[in-house]
Each structure stands twice: as structure tokens, then as C-alpha cells.
Write an enzyme that holds these catalytic residues in place. Structure first.
Site, PDB file in Angstrom:
ATOM      1  N   GLU A 158      36.466  32.525  27.722  1.00  0.00           N
ATOM      2  CA  GLU A 158      36.027  31.405  27.896  1.00  0.00           C
ATOM      3  C   GLU A 158      35.456  30.855  26.361  1.00  0.00           C
ATOM      4  O   GLU A 158      35.534  29.634  26.373  1.00  0.00           O
ATOM      5  CB  GLU A 158      34.586  31.554  28.825  1.00  0.00           C
ATOM      6  CG  GLU A 158      34.625  31.789  30.070  1.00  0.00           C
ATOM      7  CD  GLU A 158      35.301  33.201  30.696  1.00  0.00           C
ATOM      8  OE1 GLU A 158      35.417  34.066  29.654  1.00  0.00           O
ATOM      9  OE2 GLU A 158      35.448  33.254  31.760  1.00  0.00           O
ATOM     10  N   GLN A 197      35.338  29.770  36.290  1.00  0.00           N
ATOM     11  CA  GLN A 197      35.652  30.136  37.449  1.00  0.00           C
ATOM     12  C   GLN A 197      34.377  30.361  38.143  1.00  0.00           C
ATOM     13  O   GLN A 197      34.497  30.018  39.452  1.00  0.00           O
ATOM     14  CB  GLN A 197      36.256  31.650  37.200  1.00  0.00           C
ATOM     15  CG  GLN A 197      36.904  31.990  38.727  1.00  0.00           C
ATOM     16  CD  GLN A 197      37.936  32.952  38.261  1.00  0.00           C
ATOM     17  OE1 GLN A 197      37.786  34.147  37.992  1.00  0.00           O
ATOM     18  NE2 GLN A 197      39.142  32.700  38.565  1.00  0.00           N
ATOM     19  N   PHE A 198      33.181  30.869  37.693  1.00  0.00           N
ATOM     20  CA  PHE A 198      31.936  30.938  38.416  1.00  0.00           C
ATOM     21  C   PHE A 198      31.076  30.460  37.015  1.00  0.00           C
ATOM     22  O   PHE A 198      31.207  30.705  35.960  1.00  0.00           O
ATOM     23  CB  PHE A 198      31.521  32.333  38.811  1.00  0.00           C
ATOM     24  CG  PHE A 198      32.046  32.649  40.026  1.00  0.00           C
ATOM     25  CD1 PHE A 198      31.435  32.323  41.282  1.00  0.00           C
ATOM     26  CD2 PHE A 198      33.281  33.189  40.145  1.00  0.00           C
ATOM     27  CE1 PHE A 198      32.205  32.688  42.419  1.00  0.00           C
ATOM     28  CE2 PHE A 198      34.332  33.601  41.250  1.00  0.00           C
ATOM     29  CZ  PHE A 198      33.435  33.305  42.521  1.00  0.00           C
ATOM     30  N   ALA A 199      29.902  29.561  37.520  1.00  0.00           N
ATOM     31  CA  ALA A 199      29.242  29.162  36.351  1.00  0.00           C
ATOM     32  C   ALA A 199      28.331  30.339  35.477  1.00  0.00           C
ATOM     33  O   ALA A 199      28.325  30.041  34.412  1.00  0.00           O
ATOM     34  CB  ALA A 199      27.749  28.093  36.926  1.00  0.00           C
ATOM     35  N   ASP A 200      28.283  31.469  36.064  1.00  0.00           N
ATOM     36  CA  ASP A 200      27.778  32.668  35.696  1.00  0.00           C
ATOM     37  C   ASP A 200      28.454  33.018  34.341  1.00  0.00           C
ATOM     38  O   ASP A 200      28.109  33.662  33.437  1.00  0.00           O
ATOM     39  CB  ASP A 200      27.846  33.914  36.521  1.00  0.00           C
ATOM     40  CG  ASP A 200      27.057  33.396  37.829  1.00  0.00           C
ATOM     41  OD1 ASP A 200      26.034  34.034  37.965  1.00  0.00           O
ATOM     42  OD2 ASP A 200      27.717  32.544  38.671  1.00  0.00           O
ATOM     43  N   PHE A 201      29.855  32.805  34.353  1.00  0.00           N
ATOM     44  CA  PHE A 201      30.538  33.301  33.398  1.00  0.00           C
ATOM     45  C   PHE A 201      30.668  32.268  32.141  1.00  0.00           C
ATOM     46  O   PHE A 201      31.200  32.374  31.054  1.00  0.00           O
ATOM     47  CB  PHE A 201      32.189  33.495  33.822  1.00  0.00           C
ATOM     48  CG  PHE A 201      32.207  34.503  34.873  1.00  0.00           C
ATOM     49  CD1 PHE A 201      31.361  35.582  35.060  1.00  0.00           C
ATOM     50  CD2 PHE A 201      33.173  34.174  35.838  1.00  0.00           C
ATOM     51  CE1 PHE A 201      31.362  36.287  36.028  1.00  0.00           C
ATOM     52  CE2 PHE A 201      33.314  35.087  36.947  1.00  0.00           C
ATOM     53  CZ  PHE A 201      32.342  36.032  36.939  1.00  0.00           C
ATOM     54  N   HIS A 220      27.319  36.203  40.342  1.00  0.00           N
ATOM     55  CA  HIS A 220      28.130  35.209  41.184  1.00  0.00           C
ATOM     56  C   HIS A 220      27.170  34.122  41.767  1.00  0.00           C
ATOM     57  O   HIS A 220      27.843  33.377  42.803  1.00  0.00           O
ATOM     58  CB  HIS A 220      29.167  35.797  42.019  1.00  0.00           C
ATOM     59  CG  HIS A 220      30.239  36.575  41.362  1.00  0.00           C
ATOM     60  ND1 HIS A 220      30.067  37.764  41.059  1.00  0.00           N
ATOM     61  CD2 HIS A 220      31.519  36.048  40.940  1.00  0.00           C
ATOM     62  CE1 HIS A 220      31.489  38.116  40.254  1.00  0.00           C
ATOM     63  NE2 HIS A 220      32.300  37.161  40.281  1.00  0.00           N
TER      64      HIS A 220
END
Ligand SMILES: Cc1ncc(C[n+]2csc(CCOP(=O)(O)OP(=O)(O)O)c2C)c(N)n1
Length: 658
Positions: free
Chosen positions: A397, A419-423, A464
Site C-alpha cells: 500500500e 482492498q479494505f479500508a483497514d489496510f 475488515h
């Protein structure tokens, strides 16, 4: 030291000498000024001039170069006016940052120089992005980027090299291995013989170059640049050199063994080369004296200009006006023709229409190409726009956000799909430090949208499900959008892409396939900073965004007796506090519903602003409702307990009864 002249003309040999002499003499002057308290800090590149000068001289003027804190020779070789450099170091107006950043922390499009940020590593990924633009445009240009050996330990280095290799980008990665990273010697920094050896692991070519030998640096880099221009690819260079002074002047060199100092003093790049040219008869003592006199005069004249300049003056308005790049929002009207589609379709449509509209827009993300992304939003895009513009990325990222910045610097537009906001936490550094601050620092836009599939209620656990908008609303320079309905999602995403500022675009994945709405089929835009009044009412104002809007609607649908006004904020930065206050002045009560855990979230700021701006209109304390102060649990019942949906109804009734 052995010098090989090759087929270089005497004129070039002398030019390289003078190009090294200039930064050396500037530095010597700066060290005096530092002792006199006339400049604040100095990172010395004495002893390393051959690298800056040799690399820059081998590049073409139109090729980007990304220097570090010891690369004064890059700036002087690119002929950045000295008075501007001196003003920059004194925080004055002829500098490059209006006094907002120090030393070499700036870029200049005019000189195709992109300066570092303190965090060192991110610029390696920025170089990838700049080089990607060159490659897509088939310009056959090289991009050169510098790093110290210390910063090669950062993840950014590894990510950037990997991306450059996988994408075969024309980047010259230049490691200046000068023996120490602050006080840390190389054997405490890495455990391999040569850093150049790392190239093999990335499937990349490499060279080790004597960084104190100007002719070796220049000829090898020139040859490699030619090769890269012919066949674009990354190459890793390790320049062996030594840091002859402290990390910065105040920190000294006590920890460096004297023996090492002496050994490297004998390898000084300038005195050795000077001796060589004298022996060859290319230079005479008189030539040297004349060059020194000329450079001294140039330094003094330009210093006088910088000293004459008054200190920066500014105002709150001026400072605030430079946080964001100027953007003339063009309101493109919504057509009458609509389709009833899901939130996820509206986002996909905005992306497709924006890709058609902006030829130089590139989308990057994990699994977004043939696979279509984990939420299938870019499904079919590679067929429509090709794999050059719809790019699968390795899992990195930080480098990809940095590369997006590089695309923007080189005049393109970029969208990054997390891919997910968490990442996003793995790409946090370049977002909050690079993208957010660049316009304020040196008036360079960051034309990047980061798409953030976020939110809970989907039983996906702590990594996630987060809705992490508050990590970004806190940071000046970023914009944050968070639509709740398909129509808004499409219009706001189009605007986000048009806007040259960095936008975090939150897409609640719980809403992706559950929320339908009539969406105009044409390409249209909606303004940021305008809340939408979803329900009109007089007894209480509910302010929310994202999934919260739908939770509030559910409660209101179940309680037609509640005369509530519901505002969907739509964007959080800029925030439409005026509409919230106007509504509160009418209803005299405010409840704010946010999905994120409560502390430090947007609800707290809205509460504070309403208290400050319309306290007299309140009949009850402002109420905030958010999730529990815990990570998001996985099990459905625990998650329901965590989320504020259940508590909201109770709190709303309590507020009405206050
Ligand atoms: C992320 C980050 N961690 C730590 C620092 C503090 N710091 C600034 S320069 C530096 C040493 C860098 O060493 P190297 O990359 O070898 O470059 P050199 O200074 O030797 O040219 C350190 C530790 C920083 N600026 N950024």
C-alpha cells in the site's frame, strides 16, 4: 584513485570539476553561517559531491530527479538559482516553500526536482509513479531517485524496488552508502555484503560504483541511462562513499573511528580529481583560482540578495488558502434519465465514466484488473481501458500510494483502491505526510483519490470492518467523502476525481449491495461540503453519514411520531457545519450518529462546533452516539452490541424527552 577519461572532452572534464566545487564552496560558507546563527540546520554532503553531480550531469534536463538531504550538488547542477536556495534555507519568500518547510524539503517542477520528505522512504515509490507516467507516455525518460543506506531498511525501499521491477519501470535507484545512518554503522543497519546485492532478490540489475570518483559515476550512470532509455527497466546502484561530517552539524562525529575518517579524507572526490586534472594539464592553478573567485562572487552576491529579503509575512487566511490546491468545481447537471441501481454499481459507473473522460487517469489496486477487485467494482475495466490504466499491484500500500503521488507530479491522475479500508494503515505514511502536505509545502497538487471500502455490520472482525475516516479528517490537506446513497456516490466520486487534491473516498461495503436508488445515467458531479436534508422536521436534528443515515432512517420509519430533521453530511472534509447549525437553530436539539467508536471522531467535532456557534439555540446538550471503545468484534451478536445502531433509538428518545 584511478580516473578513466574515456572520450570526454577537456571542457566536460573541467565542467564536472566546477560542478563539484560549487556545492563544496556553498557548504563551506553555510558552515560559517551556521556558526554565526544565520541558518538553522545543516546536513552536509561534503565528500559525496561526485554522486550528486555525476548522476545529475548524466541525466537530461527533462528527466526527473528525487534527491535527499545531502544532495546539494543536484540542485546546483540543475542550476537552481542560488538566491532562491539561500532564501529557502532562511525560510524567506524567494525560497520554494514560503517558509513552511526547511532545507531540501521541496520540489521544483521547473527544474524537474522532487525533494524529499523527512520520512525518507516514500520518495522511492514517488519515483516509481513518475517513471510509470514516463513509461505510459513512452517518453523514453529515466527517473533517478536517491536514498541513504539507512533508509534502505525502510519497507518503502523494498516495496518501491519490487513494484519497479514487476512493472519494469525506468527508475535509477541510487543508494549513497556513506557508512553511517545518523550514528548507526552499516553493520547495525543491514546484514549483507553489498546493498546492491538486494537487486537480485527483486529480479533487477545492479552496479556498485565508486561514489568518490566523478568520472566513474558520470560515465557509468550515463551509460546506464542510455540503456534504460532504450529499454525501460529499473537498475539499482550502490555508490560507496563516506559521510565526512556529522549527521547534521550539531550531532558531531565522535562515534566515527578516526582511522576511517583519515582513510576517506584521502579519497576526497574534489581534491583527487583536481590533482588529476592538474597533472593532466587540463587545469592550471590559475584556472582553479579563477573558478573559486567566480563561485565565491556568485555565492556572496546571492547571499546578499537572500539576506536583504525580509522575513516571511503571512496571515491566517493566506496559510489556510494554501492547504488545498485551487479547484474550480464544475457543477455538471444530473440528467432526467435515471436507473435504479445499487451503491456498488453507482461507484463502478462513476469510475467508468471518469476513465472515459480523463485519458490520463490510472486506477491501481490489488486484484482490480481481470479479477475486477474483491467487490467487483472494476470488473470488465481491463477490456475497456487496458491493463496499463487498470493496474493490479503487489501487496504494498505504501509504495502504491506514493506511486499515485508520482503520477500526479508527472501530470496524470490516480485512483488507488484499498482492498479494505483497514489496510490503509499500511499506506498511512505517504497519505498523511506526503499527499496531505505537498500543496502547503511547495504548491504541488496531489491528484489522487483513495477508495476506501469500509464499515461494519458484515461479521468480518477487527481487520475488515473498520470505518477509519477520523484517521484522516484530523489531517489538514486531505478531503474526505462518505456517501450514503448511490446518486451521491456517483456524483461525489466524479468530483473527487476532478479535484486535484487528495481525497479519501469512503464506501460502506454493507451498503454496496443493499442500497438501491435512482441514479442519473449521464456524467454529473456533486459539490463537496454540502449536506443533504433527507427528512425535514422540527423537533430534533439528526446528523449522520454512511450507514448511520440508513440506521436513522430505519428508526424514523418505525416512529412516524418523531418529528426529526435528518442530515446526511455526505462529505466530512469539507464539513457542512452551516447546514447543521441552521437546522439546530430550528429544532434546538442535535444528535450525531457515527459508526466509528466515539472518542476523537467527527461527532465530537460537530458537537464542539455547534456548542461554540449556536449554544443559545440548544434546549438540550448535544448528544453523540457511536460504537463502543473497543476493536470491532467478529461474532454477529458481539458486533451488533459494538455498533451504535441499537443505542441510537434509546438516545434519540432520551434527547427528545430532555
Ligand atoms: C521514518 C524516519 N525515521 C527516522 C528518521 C530520522 N533520521 C533522519 S535521517 C536518518 C539517518 C538516515 O541515514 P541514511 O539513510 O543512511 O542517510 P544519510 O543521512 O546517511 O545520508 C534518521 C535516522 C526519519 N527522518 N524518518
Amino acid at each position: 584513485m584511478r580516473y578513466h577519461i574515456g572520450n570526454l572532452e577537456n571542457e566536460v572534464l573541467v565542467d564536472l570539476y566546477e560542478k563539484m566545487l560549487k556545492p563544496r564552496m556553498i557548504e563551506e560558507k553555510m558552515l560559517i553561517l551556521l556558526r554565526q546563527g544565520k541558518i538553522s540546520k545543516w546536513f552536509s554532503g561534503i565528500g559525496q559531491e561526485a554522486i550528486s553531480v555525476g548522476v545529475t550531469a548524466a541525466l537530461k534536463a527533462e528527466e526527473y530527479i528525487l534527491p535527499m538531504h545531502r544532495n546539494l550538488g543536484v540542485f546546483t547542477t540543475r542550476e537552481v538559482p542560488l538566491n532562491r536556495l539561500f532564501s529557502q534555507w532562511q525560510g524567506k519568500s524567494s525560497g520554494f516553500t514560503k517558509g513552511r518547510d526547511r532545507s531540501f524539503h521541496f520540489g521544483s517542477q521547473e527544474h524537474k526536482i522532487v525533494g524529499m520528505i523527512s520520512h525518507l522512504g516514500p520518495q522511492l515509490g514517488v519515483a516509481d509513479g513518475i517513471a510509470l507516467a514516463e513509461k505510459l507516455r513512452k517518453t523514453k525518460r529515466v527517473t533517478a531517485v536517491f536514498t541513504g543506506e539507512g533508509a534502505t531498511s525502510e519497507g518503502d525501499f523494498h516495496e518501491a524496488l519490487n513494484v519497479a521491477s514487476v512493472w519494469n519501470l525506468p527508475v535509477l535507484f541510487c543508494i549513497e552508502n556513506n557508512g553511517y545512518g545518523l550514528s548507526t554503522p552499516t553493520n547495525e543497519q543491514y546484514n549483507c555484503e553489498h546493498l546492491a546485492d538486494r537487486a537480485k532478490g527483486y529480479g533487477m540489475e545492479c552496479r556498485i560504483i565508486d561514489g568518490n570518483n566523478i568520472l566513474e559515476v558520470h560515465s557509468k550512470v550515463a551509460e546506464l541511462c542510455k540503456a534504460i532509455r532504450k529499454r525501460p527497466r529499473p537498475i539499482l546502484l550502490e555508490f560507496k562513499t563516506f559521510r565526512m561530517r556529522g549527521h547534521e552539524e550539531a550531532s558531531g562525529t565522535k562515534y566515527v573511528p578516526q582511522k576511517l575518517m583519515k582513510k576517506w579524507a584521502q579519497k576526497d572526490p574534489i581534491t583527487n580529481y583536481e590533482d588529476f586534472l592538474l597533472k593532466k594539464g587540463v587545469l592550471t592553478e590559475a584556472n582553479i583560482a579563477a573558478s573559486k573567485t567566480r563561485i565565491t562572487e556568485e555565492i556572496n552576491a546571492n547571499l546578499a540578495l537572500a539576506f536583504e529579503e525580509p522575513m516571511m509575512e503571512s496571515s491566517e487566511t493566506k496559510e489556510l488558502n494554501d492547504v488545498y490546491h485551487n479547484f474550480d468545481f464544475e457543477h455538471l447537471k444530473l440528467s432526467e434519465n435515471t436507473k435504479d441501481i445499487r451503491l456498488v454499481d453507482a461507484i463502478s459507473e462513476a469510475l467508468r465514466q471518469s476513465m472515459e473522460r480523463h485519458n490520463e487517469l490510472v486506477i491501481m489496486g490489488q486484484d482490480i484488473a481481470e479479477y475486477g477487485g474483491v467487490f467487483k467494482i472494476t470488473e470488465g475495466f481491463t477490456k475497456m481501458f487496458g491493463k496499463n490504466r487498470v493496474r493490479n499491484t503487489p501487496i504494498c500500500e505504501s509504495a502504491i500510494v506514493s506511486a499515485a503521488m508520482g503520477l500526479s507530479i508527472n501530470g496524470m491522475k490516480a485512483i488507488v483502491e484499498m482492498q479494505f479500508a483497514d489496510f490503509v494503515s499500511s499506506g498511512f505514511n505517504p497519505i498523511v505526510n506526503y499527499l496531505a502536505k505537498t500543496n502547503y509545502r511547495w504548491a504541488e497538487k496531489a491528484d489522487v483519490v483513495i477508495r476506501m471500502p469500509c464499515g461494519g455490520g458484515v461479521g468480518a472482525g477487527p481487520f475488515h470492518s473498520q470505518t477509519n475516516e477520523a484517521w484522516f479528517t484530523k489531517t489538514p490537506g486531505l478531503k474526505v467523502a462518505y456517501p450514503a446513497f448511490p446518486k451521491d456516490a456517483k456524483g461525489l466520486l466524479n468530483t473527487a476525481i476532478n479535484d486535484p487534491n487528495p481525497v479519501l473516498f469512503f464506501e460502506h461495503k454493507g451498503l454496496y449491495r443493499s442500497i438501491y436508488g435512482a441514479v442519473p445515467e449521464n456524467y454529473y458531479t456533486l459539490p463537496f461540503g454540502k449536506a443533504a436534508r433527507i427528512r425535514e422536521g422540527n423537533a430534533v436534528t439528526i446528523a449522520s453519514y454512511g450507514a448511520g443515515v440508513h440506521w436513522a432512517l430505519e428508526v424514523l420509519d418505525g416512529h412516524p411520531e418523531i418529528d426529526a430533521e435528518l442530515l446526511d453530511l455526505r462529505t466530512l472534509k469539507p464539513l457542512d457545519i452551516e447546514s447543521v447549525c441552521a437546522s439546530v437553530k430550528k429544532t434546538n436539539r442535535l444528535i450525531i450518529l457515527q459508526e466509528d467508536s466515539l472518542f476523537g471522531g467527527i461527532a465530537s467535532d460537530i458537537a464542539a462546533m455547534v456548542m461554540e456557534n449556536c449554544f443559545e439555540y440548544l434546549d438540550a446538550p448535544v448528544k453523540r452516539v457511536g460504537s463502543l471503545e473497543t476493536p470491532i468484534p467478529f461474532a454477529t451478536n458481539l458486533e451488533a452490541n459494538y455498533l451504535p445502531k441499537k443505542r441510537f433509538e434509546k438516545e434519540l428518545k432520551a434527547l427528545l424527552a430532555y
